[in-house]
Design a protein around this motif. Structure first.
Motif, mmCIF file in Angstrom:
data_model
loop_
_atom_site.group_PDB
_atom_site.id
_atom_site.type_symbol
_atom_site.label_atom_id
_atom_site.label_comp_id
_atom_site.label_asym_id
_atom_site.label_seq_id
_atom_site.Cartn_x
_atom_site.Cartn_y
_atom_site.Cartn_z
ATOM 1 N N ALA A 131 61.698 -40.249 5.454
ATOM 2 C CA ALA A 131 61.148 -41.033 4.191
ATOM 3 C C ALA A 131 59.799 -40.949 3.952
ATOM 4 C CB ALA A 131 61.725 -42.448 4.365
ATOM 5 N N GLN A 132 58.925 -40.833 4.653
ATOM 6 C CA GLN A 132 57.412 -40.782 4.847
ATOM 7 C C GLN A 132 57.017 -39.375 4.115
ATOM 8 O OE1 GLN A 132 55.544 -43.590 5.204
ATOM 9 N NE2 GLN A 132 57.427 -44.661 5.639
ATOM 10 N N VAL A 133 57.845 -38.261 4.302
ATOM 11 C CA VAL A 133 57.202 -37.046 3.900
ATOM 12 C C VAL A 133 57.821 -36.946 2.268
ATOM 13 C CG1 VAL A 133 57.527 -34.371 4.164
ATOM 14 C CG2 VAL A 133 57.627 -36.216 6.067
ATOM 15 N N ARG A 134 57.050 -36.844 1.236
ATOM 16 C CA ARG A 134 57.025 -36.703 -0.298
ATOM 17 C C ARG A 134 57.121 -35.287 -0.510
ATOM 18 N NH1 ARG A 134 56.432 -41.201 -3.366
ATOM 19 N NH2 ARG A 134 55.767 -39.943 -4.898
ATOM 20 N N LEU A 135 58.331 -34.828 -1.448
ATOM 21 C CA LEU A 135 58.080 -33.542 -1.829
ATOM 22 C C LEU A 135 56.939 -33.271 -2.559
ATOM 23 C CD1 LEU A 135 61.308 -34.450 -1.387
ATOM 24 C CD2 LEU A 135 61.699 -32.604 -3.383
ATOM 25 N N ALA A 136 56.297 -34.274 -3.382
ATOM 26 C CA ALA A 136 55.288 -34.051 -4.233
ATOM 27 C C ALA A 136 53.915 -33.647 -3.307
ATOM 28 C CB ALA A 136 54.778 -35.319 -5.070
ATOM 29 N N ASP A 137 53.974 -34.071 -2.143
ATOM 30 C CA ASP A 137 52.813 -33.733 -1.239
ATOM 31 C C ASP A 137 52.963 -32.637 -0.323
ATOM 32 O OD1 ASP A 137 51.930 -36.295 -2.036
ATOM 33 O OD2 ASP A 137 52.709 -37.415 -0.248
ATOM 34 N N GLU A 138 54.052 -31.780 -0.584
ATOM 35 C CA GLU A 138 54.336 -30.670 0.295
ATOM 36 C C GLU A 138 54.406 -29.604 -0.787
ATOM 37 O OE1 GLU A 138 54.987 -30.388 3.546
ATOM 38 O OE2 GLU A 138 54.405 -32.524 3.575
ATOM 39 N N ALA A 139 53.941 -28.407 -0.076
ATOM 40 C CA ALA A 139 53.852 -27.192 -0.657
ATOM 41 C C ALA A 139 55.126 -26.438 -0.514
ATOM 42 C CB ALA A 139 52.565 -26.278 -0.515
ATOM 43 N N ILE A 140 56.212 -26.463 -1.378
ATOM 44 C CA ILE A 140 57.601 -25.942 -1.216
ATOM 45 C C ILE A 140 57.667 -24.737 -2.240
ATOM 46 C CG2 ILE A 140 60.021 -26.284 -1.213
ATOM 47 C CD1 ILE A 140 59.217 -29.255 -0.959
ATOM 48 N N PRO A 141 57.832 -23.447 -1.690
ATOM 49 C CA PRO A 141 57.828 -22.343 -2.342
ATOM 50 C C PRO A 141 59.058 -22.440 -3.332
ATOM 51 C CG PRO A 141 57.697 -21.713 -0.229
ATOM 52 C CD PRO A 141 57.761 -23.309 -0.122
ATOM 53 N N SER A 142 59.045 -21.933 -4.530
ATOM 54 C CA SER A 142 59.946 -21.876 -5.765
ATOM 55 C C SER A 142 60.101 -23.236 -6.484
ATOM 56 C CB SER A 142 61.369 -21.423 -5.217
ATOM 57 O OG SER A 142 61.844 -22.014 -4.105
ATOM 58 N N ILE A 143 59.245 -24.189 -5.949
ATOM 59 C CA ILE A 143 59.614 -25.563 -6.532
ATOM 60 C C ILE A 143 58.390 -25.897 -7.143
ATOM 61 C CG2 ILE A 143 59.864 -27.946 -5.945
ATOM 62 C CD1 ILE A 143 62.515 -26.075 -5.234
ATOM 63 N N GLY A 144 58.435 -25.901 -8.522
ATOM 64 C CA GLY A 144 57.282 -26.115 -9.572
ATOM 65 C C GLY A 144 57.384 -27.523 -10.015
ATOM 66 N N LEU A 145 56.458 -27.705 -10.818
ATOM 67 C CA LEU A 145 56.442 -28.874 -11.433
ATOM 68 C C LEU A 145 57.511 -29.505 -12.113
ATOM 69 C CD1 LEU A 145 52.502 -29.237 -12.226
ATOM 70 C CD2 LEU A 145 53.467 -29.975 -10.232
ATOM 71 N N LEU A 146 57.847 -28.717 -12.968
ATOM 72 C CA LEU A 146 59.061 -28.888 -13.779
ATOM 73 C C LEU A 146 60.283 -29.210 -12.752
ATOM 74 C CD1 LEU A 146 60.312 -29.331 -16.665
ATOM 75 C CD2 LEU A 146 60.802 -26.649 -16.425
ATOM 76 N N THR A 147 60.562 -28.485 -11.670
ATOM 77 C CA THR A 147 61.888 -28.967 -10.958
ATOM 78 C C THR A 147 61.427 -29.867 -10.135
ATOM 79 O OG1 THR A 147 62.020 -26.147 -10.700
ATOM 80 C CG2 THR A 147 62.932 -27.901 -8.904
ATOM 81 N N LEU A 148 60.188 -30.244 -9.491
ATOM 82 C CA LEU A 148 59.927 -31.333 -8.897
ATOM 83 C C LEU A 148 60.283 -32.872 -9.776
ATOM 84 C CD1 LEU A 148 58.763 -32.575 -6.334
ATOM 85 C CD2 LEU A 148 56.284 -32.277 -7.481
ATOM 86 N N HIS A 149 59.621 -32.408 -11.078
ATOM 87 C CA HIS A 149 60.067 -33.718 -12.327
ATOM 88 C C HIS A 149 61.694 -33.800 -12.328
ATOM 89 C CE1 HIS A 149 59.779 -36.267 -15.699
ATOM 90 N NE2 HIS A 149 60.683 -35.624 -16.356
ATOM 91 N N ARG A 150 62.278 -32.851 -12.507
ATOM 92 C CA ARG A 150 63.799 -33.079 -12.431
ATOM 93 C C ARG A 150 64.457 -33.681 -11.195
ATOM 94 N NH1 ARG A 150 63.812 -27.419 -14.506
ATOM 95 N NH2 ARG A 150 63.876 -27.452 -16.777
ATOM 96 N N LEU A 151 63.862 -33.216 -10.003
ATOM 97 C CA LEU A 151 64.393 -33.746 -8.592
ATOM 98 C C LEU A 151 64.049 -35.465 -8.711
ATOM 99 C CD1 LEU A 151 63.505 -30.946 -6.278
ATOM 100 C CD2 LEU A 151 65.837 -31.625 -6.901
ATOM 101 N N THR A 152 62.778 -35.630 -9.154
ATOM 102 C CA THR A 152 62.238 -37.041 -8.939
ATOM 103 C C THR A 152 62.940 -37.940 -9.972
ATOM 104 O OG1 THR A 152 59.934 -36.227 -8.522
ATOM 105 C CG2 THR A 152 60.291 -38.550 -9.337
ATOM 106 N N LYS A 153 63.520 -37.342 -11.268
ATOM 107 C CA LYS A 153 64.085 -37.852 -11.998
ATOM 108 C C LYS A 153 65.676 -38.287 -11.537
ATOM 109 C CE LYS A 153 65.582 -37.975 -16.936
ATOM 110 N NZ LYS A 153 65.562 -36.923 -18.312
ATOM 111 N N ALA A 154 66.017 -37.175 -10.760
ATOM 112 C CA ALA A 154 67.565 -37.507 -10.078
ATOM 113 C C ALA A 154 67.359 -38.372 -8.966
ATOM 114 C CB ALA A 154 67.849 -36.113 -9.568
ATOM 115 N N GLY A 155 66.038 -39.005 -8.568
ATOM 116 C CA GLY A 155 66.039 -39.727 -7.461
ATOM 117 C C GLY A 155 65.530 -39.067 -6.171
ATOM 118 N N ILE A 156 65.702 -37.524 -6.070
ATOM 119 C CA ILE A 156 65.328 -37.113 -4.671
ATOM 120 C C ILE A 156 63.656 -36.802 -4.729
ATOM 121 C CG2 ILE A 156 65.578 -34.837 -3.532
ATOM 122 C CD1 ILE A 156 68.027 -34.537 -5.257
#
Length: 692
Positions: free
Chosen positions: A530-555
């Motif tokens: 729970a301390q590791v945020r997706l926004a703080d990590e460099a995840i391949p193929s996960i762009g800002l738009l996808t990150l926005h969709r995931l955050t909106k879905a509660g992930i």
């Protein structure tokens, strides 16, 4: 030409007087230039020669230009003395043994009061007599053990070369620089002297009680070598025996009385009754060797002794195990040693009978079961002075002949003549029978027969008592074995059941601890994810738009990533869902080393306390039955030990009495053989001048 040897040797004081002037008393050039050692201060008469006296001579130490010589002057002379010493010297030179001292026999080497006498010149050995060495090393048992090994090697070497010293005793054995040396060769046997007789029979405290001068061969040292070897072994095991039995008082440990009556010997009884397993076999060896004739004693055999000691130690170990383990004591400790004399359990005090039986099965005692302990007594012959009896018989025959003649002539009645003849003949037979039974030899034989009958009666009584005691002891031992086996089985069953229950409790405790730890680790893993945020990590193929969709879905964190949940997010797709799951696994692997490997004390303590409580409950439930089983086994062992203290000494005492009676009966029978000619028929034949 030297003067002939005088038939009588000088007295010791005459030698003392003569050696005060070496120039005139010695014929040897070296000795003439020497100085005789005198008494040290406080030892004897100051300025007088210091002799070392022996049975047949005395020795002086002579200092010659830095050398030391020993000079032996003889107080007893023999016609063949020179010839014997020549034979001994020749044999010892050929053998070249390290235990001997070179000597020079000079038949006219000593002059005393104008006459010449023989002397023995030898190198002086600076050593301690054996008894002094032992007394000085009693606190070092290892030294006595090494000395026993050296003694065994010495005796075996002498025997291999056909040599017998003839008087092995403490005064003739020196320990010089840790090595054994023998001195005083007056009674020595070498093969060249075979067929001769001995001029001495050795020290009484080291020789067989039946040794005589006729025994003169290479078996002379057998008995004395056993005595010294066994004494060293006994003192090595228990040095206190030296002071307790006056060691050093013309003996090491045993004396002549011990050999004559082993059953009544205090020192042998102490060895037999000792709790140290090495001592009873040594007493059995001495007893057995003293009972057989001296010519039947076998050479010293160290391996035989070591086997006996090993068996005694093994029996003692078995006894100790039986006394301390969960089984009953073995009925007879000597059952692995000897079935003959062992009638006691395998406890150290009862090892003596087993050791004696062990010897009986080995070469040292492979002699007749009833060996003759002394030479047969001289034959007892009837007396020749029977003239009064012969005169009476002659008168009776003359009277009877006269009556027959008168009856033939008709001068007297035939019946009266027959009556006279019969009555006088009967009276003569009665008188002769009375004369026969009043012979001193007849009374001696009657006394011996009465004594033999009494010994036989006592022997039968002792045998009955011994059989009764042995049977009772065997019944007691069998009963103890059965009871001990039953108690040991019950105790083993209880302990096995307790161990199984404790093991179950331990397994359950470990399972609860493992489950609690697993849950604790899962909780800590979730918190870390729970301390590791997706926004703080460099995840391949996960762009800002996808990150926005995931955050909106509660992930938002790694803890929220789940394949099915991510796949349901619009326009994320299956491929990105799998990539996010793979990223989460990488995060889990990264935080795995930080997870706890053990429960914190506040969480483990309640579980451990519950386990300890279960342990205590189980042990408490089994404590009383186990204590009862152990107490029963110990009580049974104690009761058996008390019975053993009652039975075993009684059995051993009866055996010793039986052995003594056998010896006495044999001695009586040996004496009775001297009276074989004492018969009434022999008496009548001697009376009538017939051959007997």
């Amino acid at each position: 030409m030297p003067k002939p040897i005088a038939p009588a040797a000088p007295q010791p004081n005459e030698y003392d007087e003569a050696v005060q002037n070496p120039r005139t008393c010695f014929a040897d050039p070296d000795l003439r230039r020497g100085t005789v050692e005198t008494y040290p201060p406080g030892r004897g008469i100051p300025g007088m020669p210091w002799p070392r006296s022996g049975a047949f001579g005395q020795a002086y130490r002579v200092f010659v230009n830095g050398q030391q010589w020993g000079v032996k002057c003889f107080t007893r002379l023999h016609e063949d003395q020179e010839a014997r010493y020549r034979a001994i010297s020749a044999h010892l030179k050929r053998a070249n043994l390290p235990y001997m001292v070179d000597f020079d026999f000079q038949p006219a080497g000593m002059r005393v009061k104008g006459k010449t006498y023989p002397l023995l010149k030898m190198a002086w050995i600076d050593g301690e007599p054996l008894d002094d060495y032992i007394e000085g090393h009693l606190s070092q048992p290892g030294a006595l053990a090494r000395l026993a090994d050296q003694w065994l090697a010495l005796v075996q070497t002498l025997h291999a070369h056909g040599i017998a010293h003839g008087d092995l005793q403490h005064g003739n054995i020196l320990v010089a620089a840790g090595e054994l040396r023998l001195i005083d060769y007056d009674g020595m046997f070498v093969p060249a002297l075979r067929g001769q007789v001995s001029h001495e029979i050795g020290h009484r405290n080291y020789q067989h009680p039946q040794r005589n001068q006729q025994q003169f061969d290479d078996s002379l040292d057998h008995f004395s070598s056993w005595v010294i070897y066994l004494s060293l072994l006994a003192l090595n095991v228990e040095p206190e025996l030296w002071s307790r039995f006056r060691g050093g008082d013309e003996k090491l440990l045993f004396d002549a009385d011990d050999f004559r009556a082993p059953g009544r010997s205090p020192v042998l009884k102490a060895l037999r009754d000792s709790s140290k397993p090495d001592l009873p076999p040594l007493a059995a060896f001495i007893s057995e060797l003293a009972r057989v004739p001296p010519t039947h004693v076998q050479p010293l055999d160290g391996q035989l002794v070591m086997r006996a000691l090993e068996e005694a130690r093994a029996a003692a170990r078995v006894a100790w195990i039986n006394d301390h383990a969960q089984t009953a004591p073995v009925s007879r400790a000597a059952s692995a040693v000897s079935p003959q004399l062992a009638a006691a359990p395998a406890r150290p005090p009862a090892a003596a009978p087993g050791a004696a039986g062990w010897i009986a099965g080995h070469p040292v005692s492979r002699q007749p079961q009833a060996p003759k302990l002394s030479r047969p007594s001289p034959k007892k012959w009837l007396p020749d002075r029977l003239w009064p009896e012969r005169l009476g018989m002659a008168l009776q025959l003359l009277t009877s002949g006269a009556l027959v003649y008168l009856a033939i002539l008709g001068l007297i009645v035939v019946e009266w003549a027959a009556l006279w003849f019969t009555s006088t003949l009967a009276m003569m037979i009665v008188l002769l029978a009375y004369r026969y039974v009043t012979l001193p030899e007849f009374r001696e034989r009657s006394d011996l027969l009465t004594l033999a009958a009494r010994h036989q009666r006592e022997q039968r009584q002792i045998s009955k008592r011994l059989d009764k005691l042995t049977a009772a002891w065997e019944r007691e031992t069998k009963r103890t074995q059965t009871a001990a086996h039953r108690l040991a089985t019950a105790e083993t069953t209880l302990r096995t059941r307790q161990a199984a229950e404790l093991q179950t409790v331990d397994h359950e405790l470990q399972a609860r601890l493992a489950g609690r730890l697993q849950r604790w680790q899962q909780q800590k893993r979730r918190e870390a994810l729970a301390q590791v945020r997706l926004a703080d990590e460099a995840i391949p193929s996960i762009g800002l738009l996808t990150l926005h969709r995931l955050t909106k879905a509660g992930i938002i964190t790694a803890a929220d990533v789940d394949y099915d949940r991510v796949r349901q997010v619009p326009r994320v797709g299956d491929q990105r869902a799998r990539e996010l799951v793979a990223w989460r696994r990488q995060v889990e692997a990264r935080i795995a080393p930080t997870l706890p490997v053990a429960l914190p004390p506040d969480q483990a303590a309640p579980l451990q306390k519950q386990g300890a409580s279960d342990h205590e409950r189980i042990e408490k439930r089994h404590r009383k039955p186990l204590a009862h089983a152990v107490q029963g086994r110990l009580a049974e062992a104690q009761r058996h030990a008390q019975e053993e203290q009652k039975f075993v000494p009684a059995i051993n005492e009866e055996k010793r009495w039986h052995a003594d009676l056998v010896q006495r009966l044999q001695e009586v029978n040996n004496e009775l053989t001297a009276y074989e000619t004492l018969r009434f028929v022999t008496f009548m034949r001697r009376l009538l001048f017939l051959r007997t």
